[in-house]
Design a protein around this motif. Structure first.
Motif, PDB file in Angstrom:
ATOM      1  N   ILE A  73      -1.699  14.702 -17.727  1.00 53.04           N
ATOM      2  CA  ILE A  73      -3.144  14.696 -17.549  1.00 53.04           C
ATOM      3  C   ILE A  73      -3.427  14.685 -16.055  1.00 53.04           C
ATOM      4  O   ILE A  73      -3.183  13.689 -15.374  1.00 53.04           O
ATOM      5  CB  ILE A  73      -3.787  13.477 -18.228  1.00 53.04           C
ATOM      6  CG1 ILE A  73      -3.497  13.500 -19.738  1.00 53.04           C
ATOM      7  CG2 ILE A  73      -5.295  13.457 -17.980  1.00 53.04           C
ATOM      8  CD1 ILE A  73      -4.023  12.290 -20.479  1.00 53.04           C
ATOM      9  N   ASP A 109      -6.165  14.868 -13.342  1.00 55.46           N
ATOM     10  CA  ASP A 109      -7.599  14.721 -13.071  1.00 55.46           C
ATOM     11  C   ASP A 109      -7.748  13.596 -12.061  1.00 55.46           C
ATOM     12  O   ASP A 109      -7.030  12.593 -12.131  1.00 55.46           O
ATOM     13  CB  ASP A 109      -8.352  14.386 -14.364  1.00 55.46           C
ATOM     14  CG  ASP A 109      -9.860  14.502 -14.212  1.00 55.46           C
ATOM     15  OD1 ASP A 109     -10.441  13.698 -13.444  1.00 55.46           O
ATOM     16  OD2 ASP A 109     -10.457  15.381 -14.858  1.00 55.46           O
ATOM     17  N   ASP A 123      -7.871  19.426 -14.686  1.00 50.07           N
ATOM     18  CA  ASP A 123      -9.205  19.586 -14.119  1.00 50.07           C
ATOM     19  C   ASP A 123      -9.093  20.541 -12.937  1.00 50.07           C
ATOM     20  O   ASP A 123      -8.153  20.438 -12.141  1.00 50.07           O
ATOM     21  CB  ASP A 123      -9.749  18.226 -13.665  1.00 50.07           C
ATOM     22  CG  ASP A 123     -11.152  18.331 -13.079  1.00 50.07           C
ATOM     23  OD1 ASP A 123     -11.848  19.325 -13.370  1.00 50.07           O
ATOM     24  OD2 ASP A 123     -11.555  17.424 -12.338  1.00 50.07           O
ATOM     25  N   GLY A 174      -3.356  12.407 -10.073  1.00 48.78           N
ATOM     26  CA  GLY A 174      -4.692  12.456  -9.509  1.00 48.78           C
ATOM     27  C   GLY A 174      -4.901  13.544  -8.478  1.00 48.78           C
ATOM     28  O   GLY A 174      -6.012  13.759  -8.005  1.00 48.78           O
ATOM     29  N   PRO A 193      -9.874   8.387 -12.814  1.00 45.78           N
ATOM     30  CA  PRO A 193      -9.064   7.547 -13.713  1.00 45.78           C
ATOM     31  C   PRO A 193      -9.691   7.329 -15.085  1.00 45.78           C
ATOM     32  O   PRO A 193      -8.991   7.345 -16.099  1.00 45.78           O
ATOM     33  CB  PRO A 193      -8.948   6.223 -12.943  1.00 45.78           C
ATOM     34  CG  PRO A 193      -9.122   6.602 -11.509  1.00 45.78           C
ATOM     35  CD  PRO A 193     -10.108   7.734 -11.520  1.00 45.78           C
ATOM     36  N   ARG A 240      -9.210  10.392 -17.152  1.00 47.94           N
ATOM     37  CA  ARG A 240      -7.803  10.478 -17.557  1.00 47.94           C
ATOM     38  C   ARG A 240      -7.559   9.571 -18.766  1.00 47.94           C
ATOM     39  O   ARG A 240      -6.850   9.936 -19.701  1.00 47.94           O
ATOM     40  CB  ARG A 240      -6.863  10.093 -16.414  1.00 47.94           C
ATOM     41  CG  ARG A 240      -6.811  11.092 -15.270  1.00 47.94           C
ATOM     42  CD  ARG A 240      -5.535  10.947 -14.454  1.00 47.94           C
ATOM     43  NE  ARG A 240      -5.337   9.619 -13.912  1.00 47.94           N
ATOM     44  CZ  ARG A 240      -5.751   9.231 -12.708  1.00 47.94           C
ATOM     45  NH1 ARG A 240      -6.404  10.089 -11.923  1.00 47.94           N
ATOM     46  NH2 ARG A 240      -5.506   8.008 -12.269  1.00 47.94           N
ATOM     47  N   GLN A 241      -8.160   8.373 -18.726  1.00 46.32           N
ATOM     48  CA  GLN A 241      -8.001   7.431 -19.831  1.00 46.32           C
ATOM     49  C   GLN A 241      -8.616   7.999 -21.115  1.00 46.32           C
ATOM     50  O   GLN A 241      -8.031   7.867 -22.204  1.00 46.32           O
ATOM     51  CB  GLN A 241      -8.652   6.100 -19.479  1.00 46.32           C
ATOM     52  CG  GLN A 241      -8.457   5.015 -20.534  1.00 46.32           C
ATOM     53  CD  GLN A 241      -9.088   3.691 -20.123  1.00 46.32           C
ATOM     54  OE1 GLN A 241      -9.866   3.625 -19.182  1.00 46.32           O
ATOM     55  NE2 GLN A 241      -8.738   2.631 -20.827  1.00 46.32           N
ATOM     56  N   GLU A 247       0.261  10.787 -15.801  1.00 46.99           N
ATOM     57  CA  GLU A 247      -1.004  11.008 -15.103  1.00 46.99           C
ATOM     58  C   GLU A 247      -0.788  11.461 -13.666  1.00 46.99           C
ATOM     59  O   GLU A 247       0.169  11.054 -13.012  1.00 46.99           O
ATOM     60  CB  GLU A 247      -1.850   9.726 -15.117  1.00 46.99           C
ATOM     61  CG  GLU A 247      -2.261   9.274 -16.512  1.00 46.99           C
ATOM     62  CD  GLU A 247      -3.221   8.100 -16.475  1.00 46.99           C
ATOM     63  OE1 GLU A 247      -3.834   7.857 -15.425  1.00 46.99           O
ATOM     64  OE2 GLU A 247      -3.364   7.421 -17.521  1.00 46.99           O
TER      65      GLU A 247
END
Length: 210
Positions: free
Chosen positions: A7, A9, A56, A35, A12, A15-16, A33
Protein backbone atom coordinates in the motif's frame (compact mmCIF):
# COMPACT_ATOMS: atom_id res chain seq x y z
CA UNK A 1 0.15 -19.45 0.66
CA UNK A 2 1.18 -16.14 2.18
CA UNK A 3 1.03 -13.15 -0.13
CA UNK A 4 1.99 -9.54 0.39
CA UNK A 5 0.15 -6.39 -0.62
CA UNK A 6 2.00 -3.09 -0.96
CA UNK A 7 0.00 0.00 0.00
CA UNK A 8 1.82 3.09 -1.28
CA UNK A 9 0.22 6.31 -0.07
CA UNK A 10 1.61 9.24 1.90
CA UNK A 11 -1.46 9.48 4.17
CA UNK A 12 -1.23 6.99 7.10
CA UNK A 13 -4.97 7.03 7.78
CA UNK A 14 -5.81 6.17 4.18
CA UNK A 15 -3.18 3.42 4.20
CA UNK A 16 -4.96 2.04 7.27
CA UNK A 17 -8.34 2.19 5.49
CA UNK A 18 -6.94 0.34 2.48
CA UNK A 19 -5.34 -2.24 4.79
CA UNK A 20 -8.77 -2.90 6.30
CA UNK A 21 -10.24 -3.32 2.81
CA UNK A 22 -7.50 -5.78 1.88
CA UNK A 23 -8.16 -7.66 5.13
CA UNK A 24 -11.79 -8.14 4.16
CA UNK A 25 -10.79 -9.66 0.82
CA UNK A 26 -7.62 -11.53 1.82
CA UNK A 27 -7.33 -11.96 5.61
CA UNK A 28 -4.06 -13.87 5.20
CA UNK A 29 -2.32 -11.11 3.24
CA UNK A 30 0.74 -9.41 4.71
CA UNK A 31 0.45 -5.63 4.44
CA UNK A 32 3.53 -3.65 3.43
CA UNK A 33 3.26 0.14 3.68
CA UNK A 34 5.21 2.88 1.90
CA UNK A 35 4.82 6.64 2.18
CA UNK A 36 7.06 7.65 -0.74
CA UNK A 37 7.79 6.34 -4.22
CA UNK A 38 11.35 5.52 -3.15
CA UNK A 39 10.10 3.43 -0.24
CA UNK A 40 7.65 1.65 -2.53
CA UNK A 41 10.46 0.81 -4.96
CA UNK A 42 12.56 -0.57 -2.10
CA UNK A 43 9.62 -2.66 -0.88
CA UNK A 44 9.29 -4.32 -4.28
CA UNK A 45 12.77 -5.77 -4.00
CA UNK A 46 12.24 -6.88 -0.40
CA UNK A 47 9.01 -8.78 -1.05
CA UNK A 48 9.22 -11.28 -3.92
CA UNK A 49 5.82 -12.69 -2.89
CA UNK A 50 4.08 -9.40 -3.66
CA UNK A 51 0.63 -10.08 -5.13
CA UNK A 52 -0.80 -6.56 -5.49
CA UNK A 53 0.19 -2.88 -5.35
CA UNK A 54 -2.32 -0.23 -4.21
CA UNK A 55 -0.85 3.06 -5.38
CA UNK A 56 -1.66 6.73 -4.93
CA UNK A 57 -0.43 8.93 -7.79
CA UNK A 58 0.21 12.01 -5.65
CA UNK A 59 2.96 10.93 -3.30
CA UNK A 60 6.49 12.23 -2.57
CA UNK A 61 8.89 11.38 -5.38
CA UNK A 62 6.48 11.51 -8.29
CA UNK A 63 3.86 13.55 -10.07
CA UNK A 64 1.74 12.45 -12.97
CA UNK A 65 2.09 8.81 -13.84
CA UNK A 66 5.81 8.27 -13.20
CA UNK A 67 5.08 6.16 -10.10
CA UNK A 68 3.04 3.67 -12.12
CA UNK A 69 5.62 3.55 -14.90
CA UNK A 70 8.50 2.93 -12.51
CA UNK A 71 6.83 0.30 -10.32
CA UNK A 72 5.39 -1.50 -13.33
CA UNK A 73 8.81 -1.58 -14.98
CA UNK A 74 10.39 -3.01 -11.83
CA UNK A 75 7.71 -5.68 -11.27
CA UNK A 76 5.58 -6.11 -14.41
CA UNK A 77 4.17 -9.34 -12.97
CA UNK A 78 2.47 -7.56 -10.04
CA UNK A 79 -0.90 -5.87 -10.74
CA UNK A 80 -1.17 -2.19 -9.79
CA UNK A 81 -4.49 -0.79 -8.63
CA UNK A 82 -4.45 3.01 -8.47
CA UNK A 83 -6.56 4.52 -5.68
CA UNK A 84 -6.15 8.26 -6.07
CA UNK A 85 -7.81 11.64 -5.74
CA UNK A 86 -6.48 12.64 -9.17
CA UNK A 87 -9.06 14.57 -11.16
CA UNK A 88 -9.64 14.57 -14.87
CA UNK A 89 -11.68 12.45 -17.21
CA UNK A 90 -8.67 10.70 -18.71
CA UNK A 91 -6.85 9.85 -15.46
CA UNK A 92 -8.03 6.22 -15.45
CA UNK A 93 -7.09 5.67 -19.08
CA UNK A 94 -3.69 7.31 -18.56
CA UNK A 95 -3.06 5.12 -15.51
CA UNK A 96 -3.85 1.97 -17.50
CA UNK A 97 -1.65 3.13 -20.36
CA UNK A 98 1.34 3.17 -18.01
CA UNK A 99 0.66 -0.27 -16.58
CA UNK A 100 -2.08 0.01 -13.95
CA UNK A 101 -4.61 -2.82 -13.77
CA UNK A 102 -7.36 -0.47 -12.64
CA UNK A 103 -8.16 2.95 -11.25
CA UNK A 104 -10.43 3.97 -8.36
CA UNK A 105 -11.13 7.40 -6.96
CA UNK A 106 -10.50 7.84 -3.24
CA UNK A 107 -14.14 8.73 -2.66
CA UNK A 108 -15.27 5.32 -3.95
CA UNK A 109 -17.45 3.24 -1.64
CA UNK A 110 -15.62 0.70 0.49
CA UNK A 111 -17.51 -2.08 -1.26
CA UNK A 112 -16.29 -0.80 -4.63
CA UNK A 113 -12.68 -0.73 -3.39
CA UNK A 114 -13.00 -4.27 -1.98
CA UNK A 115 -14.49 -5.52 -5.25
CA UNK A 116 -11.64 -3.96 -7.22
CA UNK A 117 -9.06 -5.54 -4.90
CA UNK A 118 -10.73 -8.94 -5.29
CA UNK A 119 -10.78 -8.52 -9.08
CA UNK A 120 -7.09 -7.60 -9.15
CA UNK A 121 -6.24 -10.66 -7.05
CA UNK A 122 -8.10 -12.86 -9.50
CA UNK A 123 -6.34 -11.32 -12.48
CA UNK A 124 -9.37 -9.39 -13.70
CA UNK A 125 -9.47 -5.65 -14.27
CA UNK A 126 -12.20 -3.35 -12.93
CA UNK A 127 -14.32 -2.15 -15.81
CA UNK A 128 -13.53 1.44 -16.81
CA UNK A 129 -16.36 3.86 -16.20
CA UNK A 130 -15.86 5.54 -19.53
CA UNK A 131 -14.17 4.28 -22.67
CA UNK A 132 -11.61 6.74 -23.96
CA UNK A 133 -10.99 7.43 -27.60
CA UNK A 134 -7.61 6.30 -28.97
CA UNK A 135 -4.96 8.99 -28.49
CA UNK A 136 -2.11 10.11 -30.71
CA UNK A 137 0.09 9.72 -27.63
CA UNK A 138 -0.56 5.96 -27.31
CA UNK A 139 2.54 4.91 -29.33
CA UNK A 140 4.69 7.24 -27.20
CA UNK A 141 3.28 5.72 -24.00
CA UNK A 142 4.24 2.30 -25.32
CA UNK A 143 7.81 3.50 -25.87
CA UNK A 144 8.00 4.89 -22.34
CA UNK A 145 6.56 1.63 -21.01
CA UNK A 146 9.41 -0.14 -22.79
CA UNK A 147 12.07 1.63 -20.71
CA UNK A 148 13.84 -0.40 -18.02
CA UNK A 149 13.56 0.69 -14.35
CA UNK A 150 17.05 2.20 -14.46
CA UNK A 151 16.32 4.03 -17.70
CA UNK A 152 13.16 5.48 -16.14
CA UNK A 153 15.16 6.65 -13.13
CA UNK A 154 17.69 8.31 -15.43
CA UNK A 155 14.93 10.01 -17.43
CA UNK A 156 13.21 11.27 -14.28
CA UNK A 157 16.55 12.63 -13.02
CA UNK A 158 17.06 14.45 -16.33
CA UNK A 159 13.60 15.98 -15.95
CA UNK A 160 14.63 17.10 -12.47
CA UNK A 161 17.53 19.04 -14.04
CA UNK A 162 20.31 16.76 -12.80
CA UNK A 163 23.60 16.47 -14.67
CA UNK A 164 25.13 13.13 -15.65
CA UNK A 165 27.58 13.39 -12.75
CA UNK A 166 24.74 13.86 -10.25
CA UNK A 167 22.71 11.03 -11.76
CA UNK A 168 25.72 8.72 -11.67
CA UNK A 169 26.30 9.52 -7.99
CA UNK A 170 22.66 8.96 -6.99
CA UNK A 171 22.42 5.65 -8.89
CA UNK A 172 25.88 4.44 -7.88
CA UNK A 173 27.10 4.00 -11.45
CA UNK A 174 29.67 5.67 -13.70
CA UNK A 175 28.98 8.67 -15.93
CA UNK A 176 29.67 6.45 -18.93
CA UNK A 177 26.87 4.14 -17.80
CA UNK A 178 24.50 7.09 -17.46
CA UNK A 179 25.41 8.21 -20.99
CA UNK A 180 24.77 4.69 -22.28
CA UNK A 181 21.36 4.66 -20.60
CA UNK A 182 20.57 8.07 -22.07
CA UNK A 183 21.50 6.84 -25.54
CA UNK A 184 19.17 3.87 -25.11
CA UNK A 185 16.39 6.15 -23.83
CA UNK A 186 16.67 8.45 -26.85
CA UNK A 187 16.63 5.47 -29.19
CA UNK A 188 13.52 3.98 -27.55
CA UNK A 189 11.70 7.32 -27.53
CA UNK A 190 12.83 8.03 -31.11
CA UNK A 191 14.36 11.41 -30.25
CA UNK A 192 17.81 12.84 -30.91
CA UNK A 193 18.71 14.67 -27.69
CA UNK A 194 17.99 15.03 -23.97
CA UNK A 195 15.74 18.04 -24.43
CA UNK A 196 13.44 16.16 -26.80
CA UNK A 197 13.36 13.18 -24.42
CA UNK A 198 12.36 15.51 -21.60
CA UNK A 199 9.61 17.10 -23.71
CA UNK A 200 8.21 13.68 -24.60
CA UNK A 201 8.18 12.62 -20.95
CA UNK A 202 6.57 15.87 -19.79
CA UNK A 203 3.85 15.54 -22.43
CA UNK A 204 2.88 12.26 -20.76
CA UNK A 205 2.82 13.65 -17.24
CA UNK A 206 6.12 12.08 -16.23
CA UNK A 207 7.91 14.60 -14.08
CA UNK A 208 9.10 15.02 -10.52
CA UNK A 209 7.69 17.37 -7.93
CA UNK A 210 9.66 19.74 -5.72
Amino acid sequence: MTRSVLIADDHPLFRQALALAVGQVAPDAQIVEAGTLGAASTALAAHPDLALILLDLKMPGAVGFSGIALLHAERPDVPILVVSSAEGGTAAEEARAFGAKGFLHKDADLSEIEAAIAAAFSGAAPAPRKQAEPSDLDPIRERVAGLTPTQLKVLLAVLDGQLNKQIAHSLGVSEATVKAHMTAIMRKLDVSNRTQAALVARSLGLHLSH
